[in-house]
Design a protein around this motif. Sequence first.
Motif, PDB file in Angstrom:
ATOM      1  N   VAL A 207     -15.831   3.757   4.136  1.00 11.30           N
ATOM      2  CA  VAL A 207     -14.591   4.506   3.873  1.00 11.30           C
ATOM      3  C   VAL A 207     -13.377   3.674   4.267  1.00 11.30           C
ATOM      4  O   VAL A 207     -12.389   3.591   3.530  1.00 11.30           O
ATOM      5  N   VAL A 208     -13.447   3.022   5.437  1.00  8.90           N
ATOM      6  CA  VAL A 208     -12.325   2.214   5.915  1.00  8.90           C
ATOM      7  C   VAL A 208     -12.110   1.008   5.004  1.00  8.90           C
ATOM      8  O   VAL A 208     -10.972   0.668   4.652  1.00  8.90           O
ATOM      9  N   VAL A 209     -13.187   0.349   4.605  1.00  6.79           N
ATOM     10  CA  VAL A 209     -13.086  -0.847   3.767  1.00  6.79           C
ATOM     11  C   VAL A 209     -12.459  -0.529   2.411  1.00  6.79           C
ATOM     12  O   VAL A 209     -11.609  -1.280   1.912  1.00  6.79           O
ATOM     13  N   LEU A 210     -12.864   0.594   1.801  1.00  5.21           N
ATOM     14  CA  LEU A 210     -12.386   0.923   0.456  1.00  5.21           C
ATOM     15  C   LEU A 210     -11.000   1.530   0.453  1.00  5.21           C
ATOM     16  O   LEU A 210     -10.350   1.584  -0.594  1.00  5.21           O
ATOM     17  N   ALA A 211     -10.528   2.014   1.601  1.00  2.19           N
ATOM     18  CA  ALA A 211      -9.187   2.599   1.661  1.00  2.19           C
ATOM     19  C   ALA A 211      -8.149   1.483   1.568  1.00  2.19           C
ATOM     20  O   ALA A 211      -8.210   0.520   2.343  1.00  2.19           O
ATOM     21  N   PRO A 212      -7.198   1.571   0.620  1.00  2.00           N
ATOM     22  CA  PRO A 212      -6.170   0.523   0.518  1.00  2.00           C
ATOM     23  C   PRO A 212      -5.386   0.415   1.822  1.00  2.00           C
ATOM     24  O   PRO A 212      -4.985   1.419   2.408  1.00  2.00           O
ATOM     25  N   GLY A 213      -5.218  -0.793   2.287  1.00  2.55           N
ATOM     26  CA  GLY A 213      -4.505  -1.014   3.537  1.00  2.55           C
ATOM     27  C   GLY A 213      -3.827  -2.362   3.525  1.00  2.55           C
ATOM     28  O   GLY A 213      -3.859  -3.085   2.520  1.00  2.55           O
ATOM     29  N   PRO A 214      -3.201  -2.741   4.635  1.00  2.00           N
ATOM     30  CA  PRO A 214      -2.500  -4.027   4.693  1.00  2.00           C
ATOM     31  C   PRO A 214      -3.387  -5.210   4.349  1.00  2.00           C
ATOM     32  O   PRO A 214      -2.957  -6.129   3.639  1.00  2.00           O
TER      33      PRO A 214
END
Length: 218
Positions: A15-22
């Motif tokens: 979930v964290v990896v696929l969530a767009p982030g910096p």
Amino acid sequence: MPLSSLLGFAGVALVVVLAPGPDTFLALRYALNRPRNGVVAALGMMVSIMGWAILAGVGVAALLLKYPAIHQGIAIVGGAYLLYLGLGSLIKAQFLARSTAATARTTTRNIALTDEIFTLGQSLRAGVLSSALNPKLGLLFLALMPPFIPAGSPMLASALILGGIFAAMGFSYMMILVAIAARAMAWFKSPSVGIWLERVSSGALAIMGAVVLIGAFI
């Protein structure tokens, strides 16, 4: 470690990896400069991820709970860094956009826009700092990782295993983004497209930096 712990953490990590982030926007930004720069930036991010895992394994989570100002300091520095990257690139994109249309179509302008080469060292440093100063990653490893480590298991070894899982998933995802960027390089080399892409990626980094900074003081 039991399989249930590994699968449970892998689900959270996905979930964290696929969530767009910096980190996502930073990897794309460097990959669009040169694909290998994107690969090196992603490797830098994985170095910091393993660093967070080591900190979780040696019990830094307890230290942050006792001294929350440390976590706030990381968030402030990380937000300021993202804001600096985003605004710096946004200003450059605005400057390029003011160039005449005739100049923007020349080979010189095309090269200046898309081939203003970042060195591999710059790419690596940006990747390391991006993940090292990302408070969300700190929260994931220092607060959410320990519950997945069964009682009696060696903390450091278990943290390294879980960190390796996250790093492998994160790097694989980044490589997919880099491959997509590499295949689309010809389209992105259009000056007008390149300027708008720079605006979008830079604006996203700046907004994320501002959000992190605001969150650090709330």
